[in-house]
Motif scaffolding. Structure first.
Motif, PDB file in Angstrom:
ATOM      1  N   UNK A 156       0.861  -1.388   0.027  1.00 15.33           N
ATOM      2  CA  UNK A 156       0.091   0.005  -0.064  1.00 15.33           C
ATOM      3  C   UNK A 156       0.759   1.155  -0.125  1.00 15.33           C
ATOM      4  N   UNK A 157       2.204   1.215   0.715  1.00 16.61           N
ATOM      5  CA  UNK A 157       2.859   2.292   0.771  1.00 16.61           C
ATOM      6  C   UNK A 157       3.500   2.697  -0.361  1.00 16.61           C
ATOM      7  N   UNK A 158       3.949   1.450  -0.993  1.00 10.95           N
ATOM      8  CA  UNK A 158       4.706   1.801  -2.454  1.00 10.95           C
ATOM      9  C   UNK A 158       4.014   2.143  -3.700  1.00 10.95           C
ATOM     10  N   UNK A 159       2.407   1.922  -3.514  1.00  8.19           N
ATOM     11  CA  UNK A 159       1.445   2.014  -4.463  1.00  8.19           C
ATOM     12  C   UNK A 159       1.061   3.755  -4.580  1.00  8.19           C
ATOM     13  N   UNK A 160       1.359   4.362  -3.558  1.00  6.12           N
ATOM     14  CA  UNK A 160       0.983   5.797  -3.381  1.00  6.12           C
ATOM     15  C   UNK A 160       2.223   6.640  -3.590  1.00  6.12           C
ATOM     16  N   UNK A 161       1.995   7.622  -4.399  1.00  4.14           N
ATOM     17  CA  UNK A 161       3.134   8.427  -4.882  1.00  4.14           C
ATOM     18  C   UNK A 161       3.697   9.390  -3.438  1.00  4.14           C
ATOM     19  N   UNK A 162       4.678   9.859  -3.393  1.00  3.23           N
ATOM     20  CA  UNK A 162       5.233  10.723  -2.413  1.00  3.23           C
ATOM     21  C   UNK A 162       4.526  11.732  -2.123  1.00  3.23           C
ATOM     22  N   UNK A 163       3.896  12.645  -3.080  1.00  5.53           N
ATOM     23  CA  UNK A 163       3.454  13.522  -3.140  1.00  5.53           C
ATOM     24  C   UNK A 163       1.962  13.572  -2.194  1.00  5.53           C
ATOM     25  N   UNK A 164       1.485  12.466  -2.311  1.00  3.76           N
ATOM     26  CA  UNK A 164       0.305  12.155  -1.588  1.00  3.76           C
ATOM     27  C   UNK A 164       0.849  12.577  -0.129  1.00  3.76           C
ATOM     28  N   UNK A 165       1.429  12.022   0.623  1.00  4.31           N
ATOM     29  CA  UNK A 165       1.804  12.212   1.905  1.00  4.31           C
ATOM     30  C   UNK A 165       2.168  13.841   2.278  1.00  4.31           C
ATOM     31  N   UNK A 166       2.813  14.579   1.131  1.00  3.60           N
ATOM     32  CA  UNK A 166       3.231  15.781   1.431  1.00  3.60           C
ATOM     33  C   UNK A 166       2.007  16.840   1.487  1.00  3.60           C
ATOM     34  N   UNK A 167       1.038  16.480   0.661  1.00  2.00           N
ATOM     35  CA  UNK A 167      -0.230  17.571   0.399  1.00  2.00           C
ATOM     36  C   UNK A 167      -0.998  17.145   1.333  1.00  2.00           C
ATOM     37  N   UNK A 168      -1.443  15.839   1.873  1.00  2.63           N
ATOM     38  CA  UNK A 168      -2.561  15.046   2.436  1.00  2.63           C
ATOM     39  C   UNK A 168      -2.293  15.450   3.961  1.00  2.63           C
ATOM     40  N   UNK A 169      -3.234  16.118   4.637  1.00  2.00           N
ATOM     41  CA  UNK A 169      -3.006  16.242   6.217  1.00  2.00           C
ATOM     42  C   UNK A 169      -3.435  14.884   7.153  1.00  2.00           C
ATOM     43  N   UNK A 170      -3.884  13.882   6.168  1.00  2.86           N
ATOM     44  CA  UNK A 170      -4.386  12.843   6.969  1.00  2.86           C
ATOM     45  C   UNK A 170      -3.766  11.676   6.017  1.00  2.86           C
ATOM     46  N   UNK A 171      -2.504  11.390   6.380  1.00  6.35           N
ATOM     47  CA  UNK A 171      -1.995  10.422   5.520  1.00  6.35           C
ATOM     48  C   UNK A 171      -2.288   8.897   5.986  1.00  6.35           C
ATOM     49  N   UNK A 172      -2.627   8.760   6.990  1.00  3.69           N
ATOM     50  CA  UNK A 172      -3.352   7.393   7.584  1.00  3.69           C
ATOM     51  C   UNK A 172      -4.493   7.075   6.806  1.00  3.69           C
ATOM     52  N   UNK A 173      -5.322   8.011   6.603  1.00  4.20           N
ATOM     53  CA  UNK A 173      -6.464   7.672   5.665  1.00  4.20           C
ATOM     54  C   UNK A 173      -6.233   7.248   4.220  1.00  4.20           C
TER      55      UNK A 173
END
Length: 115
Positions: free
Chosen positions: A54-71
């Motif tokens: 799941x972590x590898x399928x998501x781009x890095x920008x998702x975690x930088x822009x999203x305030x709720x990375x766990x969601x």
């Protein structure tokens, strides 16, 4: 009466196979403990594998822009196949239930034989 209560409690709440140790069924206890350990380890490995996927399928920008990375990770996990995970949990529950039932029935039989 004491062993009839204690054996299934040990197998149910401490570790599947401890009731068999109390009933002096050491081979069966070892097999149940080994099965429980292998299934639990397989379950942990499967969960870690799914998290990594799941972590590898998501781009890095998702975690930088999203305030709720766990969601975001939870959504990625919800899209994955859970068949093997459910099978492992089901087999683990069957081994647990068998250990509790066997500990009780063997303890009851041995106490009836002593009486």
């Amino acid at each position: 009466m004491k062993r009839t209560i204690l054996a299934p409690i040990l197998s149910a709440f401490i570790l599947p196979g401890l009731g068999q140790v109390l009933n002096r069924q050491f081979l069966k206890a070892g097999l149940l403990m080994a099965a429980d350990a292998i299934l639990f380890l397989a379950l942990i490995i499967k969960i870690l594998y799914d998290l990594n996927k799941a972590f590898l399928a998501l781009p890095v920008e998702t975690f930088e822009k999203n305030p709720h990375p766990f969601a975001v990770v939870a959504q990625a996990l919800s899209r994955q196949d859970k068949t093997l995970l459910l099978i492992l949990v089901l087999v683990l529950m069957v081994v647990w239930a068998y250990a509790v039932w066997d500990a009780f029935s063997v303890a009851r039989k041995s106490e009836k034989g002593q009486a």
